[in-house]
Scaffold this active site. Structure first.
Site, mmCIF file in Angstrom:
data_model
loop_
_atom_site.group_PDB
_atom_site.id
_atom_site.type_symbol
_atom_site.label_atom_id
_atom_site.label_comp_id
_atom_site.label_asym_id
_atom_site.label_seq_id
_atom_site.Cartn_x
_atom_site.Cartn_y
_atom_site.Cartn_z
ATOM 1 C CG ASP A 66 3.395 0.197 7.211
ATOM 2 O OD1 ASP A 66 4.291 0.080 6.342
ATOM 3 O OD2 ASP A 66 2.966 -0.761 7.877
ATOM 4 C CD GLU A 88 7.793 -0.662 -3.113
ATOM 5 O OE1 GLU A 88 6.707 -0.073 -2.903
ATOM 6 O OE2 GLU A 88 8.046 -1.792 -2.678
ATOM 7 C CG ASP A 89 6.988 2.335 0.016
ATOM 8 O OD1 ASP A 89 7.656 1.408 -0.515
ATOM 9 O OD2 ASP A 89 6.297 2.153 1.043
ATOM 10 C CE LYS A 140 -2.772 -2.624 3.220
ATOM 11 N NZ LYS A 140 -2.919 -2.852 4.636
ATOM 12 N N GLY A 141 2.109 1.084 0.343
ATOM 13 C CA GLY A 141 2.983 2.232 0.602
ATOM 14 C C GLY A 141 3.145 3.198 -0.554
ATOM 15 C CG ASP A 182 15.072 -1.665 3.165
ATOM 16 O OD1 ASP A 182 16.105 -1.043 3.429
ATOM 17 O OD2 ASP A 182 14.496 -2.386 4.003
ATOM 18 C CG PHE A 230 11.592 1.937 10.205
ATOM 19 C CD1 PHE A 230 11.680 0.767 9.472
ATOM 20 C CD2 PHE A 230 10.327 2.422 10.534
ATOM 21 C CE1 PHE A 230 10.542 0.078 9.070
ATOM 22 C CE2 PHE A 230 9.182 1.744 10.134
ATOM 23 C CZ PHE A 230 9.292 0.570 9.414
ATOM 24 C CB VAL A 231 11.322 6.843 6.668
ATOM 25 C CG1 VAL A 231 12.708 7.432 6.827
ATOM 26 C CG2 VAL A 231 11.283 5.905 5.475
ATOM 27 C CE LYS A 263 14.950 2.531 4.657
ATOM 28 N NZ LYS A 263 14.530 1.661 5.773
#
Ligand code: IMP
Length: 181
Positions: free
Chosen positions: A161, A101-102, A45-46, A105, A154-155, A133
């Site tokens: 979320d 994508e958000d 959902k990000g 990582d 961590f954001v 990242k």
């Protein structure tokens, strides 16, 4: 860069900084698309707020599709395994696809999705991420469009979320490991 708000959460990127960067990314994508059609595929959902804003900054004949994968679950740790929860609604064969994508990582999610999508033989497949990242990477994968490159923080906010909360914060904030939640 640092600001304090939301009861102790530090703002990493304000809504204005995000808007400016997303506008630049949209302009770049518009230029690269050279008037061709585009399917923007958001990873739920990000990526939803990012896709909504980016899509309006891209001047192209665009459609949307969404996929969902398993991700962090109830905390800041990843299980390492990626599972498809929701597939594409429409075939992407012969289409120009932009995966949205958000965060990039470890790269596990996007490499899994890229492999899956490539099986359908799209005309082109590009990746846009709001945050990168690079220090956390496990899979060898790079995005074509990156909003901001960040260290191992961590954001939350702007779609991202912690245990499903904070997605609706308009700014991107840092959540420290000792945050009371
Ligand atoms: P990857 O598969 O490790 O590249 O991670 C992909 C997903 O992990 C992202 O789309 C996010 O949903 C989640 N994720 C990674 N880092 C963060 C973070 O700092 N905050 C919230 N979610 C994160």
């Amino acid at each position: 860069m640092a600001d304090h708000n939301y009861q102790g959460l530090e703002i990493l990127y304000s809504r204005q900084q995000i808007a400016e960067r997303v506008a630049e990314m949209g302009a770049q994508i518009t230029q690269d698309m050279k008037g061709e059609k585009l399917v923007m595929v958001g990873v739920l959902k990000g990526a939803a707020p990012f896709l909504a804003d980016l899509a309006r900054a891209v001047q192209a004949d665009a459609t949307f599709d969404f996929v969902a994968t398993s991700s962090y679950g109830q905390g800041q740790r990843t299980s390492g395994a990626v599972r498809l929860i929701k597939d594409l609604d429409h075939p992407i064969e012969g289409k120009n696809v932009l995966m949205v994508e958000d965060i990039l990582d470890t790269g596990l999610t996007l490499s899994y999705l890229r492999k899956l999508f490539m099986q359908q033989r799209p005309k082109s497949l590009r990746i846009a991420v709001l945050l990168d990242k690079p220090s956390r990477r496990i899979e060898k994968i790079e995005a074509d469009y990156i909003g901001f490159s960040i260290p191992n923080l961590f954001v939350i906010g702007y779609g991202m979320d912690y245990a499903e909360r904070y997605r609706n914060l308009p700014d991107i904030c840092v959540m420290s490991p000792d945050h009371p939640e």
